[in-house]
Design a protein around this motif. Structure first.
Motif, PDB file in Angstrom:
ATOM      1  N   ILE A   1      17.640  -8.924 -12.418  1.00 42.47           N
ATOM      2  CA  ILE A   1      17.579  -8.709 -10.971  1.00 42.47           C
ATOM      3  C   ILE A   1      16.183  -8.986 -10.424  1.00 42.47           C
ATOM      4  CG2 ILE A   1      17.804  -7.009  -9.103  1.00 42.47           C
ATOM      5  CD1 ILE A   1      19.958  -5.635 -10.776  1.00 42.47           C
ATOM      6  N   SER A   2      15.191  -8.352 -11.015  1.00 43.13           N
ATOM      7  CA  SER A   2      13.835  -8.471 -10.467  1.00 43.13           C
ATOM      8  C   SER A   2      12.795  -8.674 -11.566  1.00 43.13           C
ATOM      9  CB  SER A   2      13.486  -7.220  -9.644  1.00 43.13           C
ATOM     10  OG  SER A   2      13.662  -6.046 -10.426  1.00 43.13           O
TER      11      SER A   2
ATOM     12  N   ARG B   1       0.815  -1.219   0.000  1.00 46.45           N
ATOM     13  CA  ARG B   1       0.000   0.000   0.000  1.00 46.45           C
ATOM     14  C   ARG B   1       0.845   1.264   0.000  1.00 46.45           C
ATOM     15  NH1 ARG B   1      -2.289   3.466   3.865  1.00 46.45           N
ATOM     16  NH2 ARG B   1      -1.360   2.280   5.560  1.00 46.45           N
ATOM     17  N   GLY B   2       1.927   1.272   0.783  1.00 46.66           N
ATOM     18  CA  GLY B   2       2.712   2.491   0.946  1.00 46.66           C
ATOM     19  C   GLY B   2       4.093   2.402   0.315  1.00 46.66           C
ATOM     20  N   ILE B   3       5.123   2.651   1.127  1.00 53.46           N
ATOM     21  CA  ILE B   3       6.489   2.754   0.621  1.00 53.46           C
ATOM     22  C   ILE B   3       7.006   1.394   0.174  1.00 53.46           C
ATOM     23  CG2 ILE B   3       8.866   3.364   1.222  1.00 53.46           C
ATOM     24  CD1 ILE B   3       7.687   5.222   3.371  1.00 53.46           C
ATOM     25  N   CYS B   4       7.626   1.360  -1.011  1.00 52.87           N
ATOM     26  CA  CYS B   4       8.289   0.154  -1.492  1.00 52.87           C
ATOM     27  C   CYS B   4       9.624   0.554  -2.096  1.00 52.87           C
ATOM     28  CB  CYS B   4       7.428  -0.565  -2.536  1.00 52.87           C
ATOM     29  SG  CYS B   4       8.178  -2.105  -3.142  1.00 52.87           S
ATOM     30  N   ARG B   5      10.711   0.191  -1.418  1.00 51.08           N
ATOM     31  CA  ARG B   5      12.046   0.518  -1.906  1.00 51.08           C
ATOM     32  C   ARG B   5      12.546  -0.486  -2.930  1.00 51.08           C
ATOM     33  NH1 ARG B   5      15.967   1.404   2.987  1.00 51.08           N
ATOM     34  NH2 ARG B   5      17.404   1.407   1.228  1.00 51.08           N
ATOM     35  N   LEU B   6      11.888  -1.619  -3.035  1.00 51.58           N
ATOM     36  CA  LEU B   6      12.257  -2.619  -4.046  1.00 51.58           C
ATOM     37  C   LEU B   6      11.838  -2.102  -5.424  1.00 51.58           C
ATOM     38  CD1 LEU B   6      11.682  -6.422  -3.899  1.00 51.58           C
ATOM     39  CD2 LEU B   6      10.691  -5.134  -5.791  1.00 51.58           C
ATOM     40  N   ARG B   7      12.666  -2.360  -6.429  1.00 55.65           N
ATOM     41  CA  ARG B   7      12.353  -1.976  -7.807  1.00 55.65           C
ATOM     42  C   ARG B   7      12.064  -3.234  -8.624  1.00 55.65           C
ATOM     43  NH1 ARG B   7      14.107   3.253  -9.302  1.00 55.65           N
ATOM     44  NH2 ARG B   7      13.841   4.575  -7.463  1.00 55.65           N
ATOM     45  N   PRO B   8      10.855  -3.395  -9.098  1.00 62.39           N
ATOM     46  CA  PRO B   8      10.520  -4.575  -9.907  1.00 62.39           C
ATOM     47  C   PRO B   8      10.921  -4.396 -11.361  1.00 62.39           C
ATOM     48  CG  PRO B   8       8.588  -3.198  -9.664  1.00 62.39           C
ATOM     49  CD  PRO B   8       9.689  -2.521  -8.884  1.00 62.39           C
ATOM     50  N   GLY B   9      11.008  -5.494 -12.068  1.00 66.05           N
ATOM     51  CA  GLY B   9      11.176  -5.448 -13.516  1.00 66.05           C
ATOM     52  C   GLY B   9      12.547  -5.045 -14.018  1.00 66.05           C
ATOM     53  N   ILE B  10      13.581  -5.109 -13.177  1.00 68.36           N
ATOM     54  CA  ILE B  10      14.942  -4.802 -13.620  1.00 68.36           C
ATOM     55  C   ILE B  10      15.547  -6.074 -14.212  1.00 68.36           C
ATOM     56  CG2 ILE B  10      17.245  -4.056 -12.909  1.00 68.36           C
ATOM     57  CD1 ILE B  10      15.947  -2.511 -10.635  1.00 68.36           C
ATOM     58  N   ALA B  11      16.021  -5.984 -15.441  1.00 67.56           N
ATOM     59  CA  ALA B  11      16.540  -7.155 -16.143  1.00 67.56           C
ATOM     60  C   ALA B  11      17.656  -7.820 -15.342  1.00 67.56           C
ATOM     61  CB  ALA B  11      17.050  -6.754 -17.522  1.00 67.56           C
TER      62      ALA B  11
ATOM     63  N   SER C   1      10.182  -0.189 -13.008  1.00 65.99           N
ATOM     64  CA  SER C   1      11.589  -0.295 -12.624  1.00 65.99           C
ATOM     65  C   SER C   1      12.241   1.056 -12.351  1.00 65.99           C
ATOM     66  CB  SER C   1      12.375  -1.027 -13.713  1.00 65.99           C
ATOM     67  OG  SER C   1      12.287  -0.330 -14.941  1.00 65.99           O
ATOM     68  N   THR C   2      11.594   2.154 -12.767  1.00 67.02           N
ATOM     69  CA  THR C   2      12.147   3.489 -12.519  1.00 67.02           C
ATOM     70  C   THR C   2      11.660   4.077 -11.206  1.00 67.02           C
ATOM     71  OG1 THR C   2      10.364   4.715 -13.620  1.00 67.02           O
ATOM     72  CG2 THR C   2      12.146   3.858 -15.015  1.00 67.02           C
TER      73      THR C   2
ATOM     74  N   HIS D   1      10.984 -11.112 -12.326  1.00 66.60           N
ATOM     75  CA  HIS D   1       9.794 -11.892 -11.972  1.00 66.60           C
ATOM     76  C   HIS D   1       9.006 -11.279 -10.822  1.00 66.60           C
ATOM     77  CE1 HIS D   1      11.076 -15.055 -14.678  1.00 66.60           C
ATOM     78  NE2 HIS D   1      12.276 -15.011 -14.128  1.00 66.60           N
ATOM     79  N   ILE D   2       9.339 -10.038 -10.460  1.00 70.21           N
ATOM     80  CA  ILE D   2       8.636  -9.376  -9.362  1.00 70.21           C
ATOM     81  C   ILE D   2       7.674  -8.331  -9.917  1.00 70.21           C
ATOM     82  CG2 ILE D   2       8.857  -8.021  -7.253  1.00 70.21           C
ATOM     83  CD1 ILE D   2      11.652  -9.138  -6.895  1.00 70.21           C
ATOM     84  N   HIS D   3       6.451  -8.350  -9.413  1.00 71.14           N
ATOM     85  CA  HIS D   3       5.435  -7.366  -9.781  1.00 71.14           C
ATOM     86  C   HIS D   3       4.941  -6.698  -8.501  1.00 71.14           C
ATOM     87  CE1 HIS D   3       5.296  -9.214 -13.794  1.00 71.14           C
ATOM     88  NE2 HIS D   3       5.375 -10.358 -13.137  1.00 71.14           N
ATOM     89  N   VAL D   4       4.848  -5.360  -8.540  1.00 61.16           N
ATOM     90  CA  VAL D   4       4.450  -4.599  -7.358  1.00 61.16           C
ATOM     91  C   VAL D   4       3.256  -3.728  -7.702  1.00 61.16           C
ATOM     92  CG1 VAL D   4       5.147  -2.896  -5.628  1.00 61.16           C
ATOM     93  CG2 VAL D   4       6.830  -4.542  -6.508  1.00 61.16           C
ATOM     94  N   ARG D   5       2.228  -3.783  -6.856  1.00 61.44           N
ATOM     95  CA  ARG D   5       1.078  -2.908  -7.021  1.00 61.44           C
ATOM     96  C   ARG D   5       0.678  -2.319  -5.670  1.00 61.44           C
ATOM     97  NH1 ARG D   5      -4.102  -5.046  -9.144  1.00 61.44           N
ATOM     98  NH2 ARG D   5      -2.845  -5.223 -11.013  1.00 61.44           N
TER      99      ARG D   5
END
Length: 206
Positions: free
Chosen positions: A95-96, A83-93, A176-177, A98-102
């Protein structure tokens, strides 16, 4: 017994270092979550079913983020509802990928925390109070409890988590940005909170 031990620990009556079923911070919650993430990573590397869904209010802890990146690199599909802060960056080739963040912010303030692991077909789910933040893992008393009733686990997985992953009306998607944007328009608009309100009004909470 675990609940009694937590209160005895808080009052100083015991110096509890382990629990039977509960995951408790700051005692062993961080360690156990790391083990659960590492186990899913090993399942993926061995070609076994591996998937993670986590719903929390925030993800800021560096160690947890690194474990999630490693799991993604091993091929674990990871859906994070934050819901709030997410320091993880999804979708980086590399690295991440397979991660999706909503994030979902709607009429009702979201406070439920859910951790679901496929575990190669032997599912495990925990619910509780802890976010993936240093203060929650190391400096506060928090707890997660396992869902052992298979019907309740299935309902949380197939009704609650599925609704949040399907939301098109309140959700924003992290790229990813570090930018959030609305999901691509579809002909089937879906509001998770409205759906769940109707669902539990019609079906009750038993």
């Amino acid at each position: 017994s675990d609940a009694s031990d937590i209160f005895n620990h808080l009052t100083g009556y015991t110096n509890q270092k382990d629990f039977r079923a509960l995951l408790v911070a700051p005692v062993q919650l961080r360690t156990r979550l790391c083990e659960l993430l590492a186990r899913e990573t090993e399942h993926a590397r061995a070609g076994r079913p591996a998937r993670i869904i986590i719903k929390v209010n925030a993800i800021t802890d560096d160690q947890m983020i690194r474990h999630l990146y490693r799991a993604s690199q091993a091929g674990v599909r990871i859906d994070l509802i934050v819901r709030g802060i997410c320091r993880l960056r999804p979708g980086i080739a590399g690295i991440s990928d397979h991660i999706h963040v909503r994030s979902i912010v709607g009429r009702f303030l979201e406070h439920s925390r859910i951790f679901w692991f496929t575990n190669a077909g032997h599912e495990e789910m925990y619910i509780g109070s802890a976010d993936l933040m240093e203060r929650n893992l190391d400096r506060r008393v928090e707890s997660l409890t396992p869902i052992r009733d298979r019907d309740i686990l299935a309902r949380i997985r197939d009704v609650v988590l599925d609704a949040y992953l399907r939301d098109t009306e309140r959700a924003t998607i992290l790229d990813s940005t570090g930018r959030y944007s609305k999901p691509a328009p579809t002909s089937d608009a879906f509001d998770a909170q409205r759906f769940l309100l109707h669902y539990y009004t019609e079906n009750g909470t038993d």
